[in-house]
Design a protein around this motif. Structure first.
Motif, short mmCIF file in Angstrom:
data_model
loop_
_atom_site.label_atom_id
_atom_site.label_comp_id
_atom_site.label_asym_id
_atom_site.label_seq_id
_atom_site.Cartn_x
_atom_site.Cartn_y
_atom_site.Cartn_z
N GLU A 114 0.83 -1.20 0.00
CA GLU A 114 0.00 0.00 0.00
C GLU A 114 0.88 1.27 0.00
OE1 GLU A 114 -3.45 2.19 -0.17
OE2 GLU A 114 -3.21 0.00 -0.32
N ARG A 115 1.97 1.24 0.74
CA ARG A 115 2.88 2.39 0.77
C ARG A 115 3.53 2.61 -0.59
NH1 ARG A 115 5.24 1.02 4.92
NH2 ARG A 115 6.99 -0.13 4.02
N ASP A 116 3.90 1.50 -1.26
CA ASP A 116 4.49 1.64 -2.59
C ASP A 116 3.50 2.27 -3.57
OD1 ASP A 116 6.79 0.53 -1.64
OD2 ASP A 116 6.36 -1.50 -2.38
N ARG A 117 2.23 1.84 -3.50
CA ARG A 117 1.21 2.42 -4.40
C ARG A 117 1.02 3.91 -4.10
NH1 ARG A 117 -1.39 -2.60 -3.54
NH2 ARG A 117 -2.67 -1.69 -1.88
N THR A 118 1.01 4.26 -2.79
CA THR A 118 0.83 5.67 -2.41
C THR A 118 1.99 6.52 -2.92
OG1 THR A 118 -0.40 5.00 -0.45
CG2 THR A 118 0.49 7.24 -0.48
N ASP A 119 3.24 6.00 -2.79
CA ASP A 119 4.41 6.75 -3.27
C ASP A 119 4.36 6.93 -4.78
OD1 ASP A 119 5.32 6.86 -0.71
OD2 ASP A 119 6.72 5.17 -0.90
#
Length: 290
Positions: A236-241
């Protein structure tokens, strides 16, 4: 030694059987089990029913014999001297008559773990029928002696079996627990003697191992769930970045287009102010501003 050791132990006027059984896993000895049981009148009665003989266990203490268990009338058919002689060697059969009955009585030493005599076991065999049919006393003595030796061996085997078989079964349960078979049933847990106490302790140990295994399984499941949650959070953090970078690149491109448009607009207005009516206001604008 790695072998079963069995013997007798004497208190002041009591007698008990003890055995030490090694616990093995493969060729390795990991411990030992001690069990014991007192020699009491019910044991003598049981031997009499099984073998058809009278028997008595005499303990020697304070320079006298004390009968701890037996079925022989008046406790003994042998004199004190005969019983003392039986503490060192197998006593030759003695011919005893009680009323119309003829009996052959003998004695053998009782030894403790240190192989020291602590008393005698007296065996009396009803030989009335032999006497009435026999004409030679030598035949009587030889027969009685042979029977006494045989009965002594049988008594020894029965005493060993009384505690040997349950110990072997409990030892098998210990090996099963050592191999990880925690769902097995511990035998002899309902007995009310030392073997039952040992089986009860082994059952408590089995339940403890089972509870620990369940806790380990639960802990492993929780670790797996935590790892999966961390993995989802990372994704999820990778998608947000990635979305943030896309927005930043879009904003930078828009600002650049706006700057170019303002530059082109300023240049066109300057040309018009100078009277150049041929200037075209489409040059320098991005496609979205035309």
């Amino acid at each position: 030694t790695g072998q079963l050791q069995a013997g007798l132990e004497q208190a002041r006027y009591t007698l008990a059987m003890f055995a030490v059984v090694p616990i093995r896993i493969g060729d390795r000895i990991i411990g030992a089990v001690d069990v014991g049981t007192a020699i009491l009148p019910p044991l003598a009665e049981d031997l009499k029913k099984r073998l058809g003989i009278d028997i008595a266990f005499h303990v020697f203490a304070d320079d006298k014999f004390e009968t701890v268990a037996g079925t022989i009338p008046d406790k003994s058919l042998l004199s004190v001297e005969d019983r003392k002689a039986g503490m060192s060697n197998h006593l030759d059969p003695r011919d005893v008559r009680i009323g119309e009955k003829y009996l052959a009585a003998t004695a053998m030493p009782l030894v403790n773990f240190a192989n020291k005599p602590i008393g005698v076991i007296e065996i009396a065999l009803d030989v009335t029928d032999m006497v009435t049919r026999s004409q030679h006393s030598l035949y009587l003595f030889m027969t009685a002696a042979s029977m006494a030796v045989l009965l002594g061996l049988i008594v020894s085997l029965l005493l060993a079996r009384r505690i040997g078989r349950p110990i072997r079964e409990i030892t098998g349960a210990m090996r099963g627990l050592a191999d990880g078979h925690l769902d097995l049933t511990v035998p002899h847990g309902s007995r009310r003697d030392e073997i039952g106490v040992m089986a009860g302790a082994l059952e408590i140990f089995r339940k403890g191992l089972l509870e620990r295994r369940n806790l380990e399984d639960e802990s492993a499941s929780q670790r797996k769930q935590a790892e999966e949650l961390c993995q989802r959070n990372d994704e999820e953090r990778d998608r947000t970045d990635e979305q943030r970078l896309t927005l930043e690149r879009g904003a930078a491109k828009t600002a650049e287009e706006q700057a170019l448009a303002m530059k082109a607009l300023t240049a066109g207005r300057a040309s018009l102010a100078e009277g150049d009516l041929t200037v075209r206001m489409t040059e320098g604008f991005a496609e979205s501003y035309r």
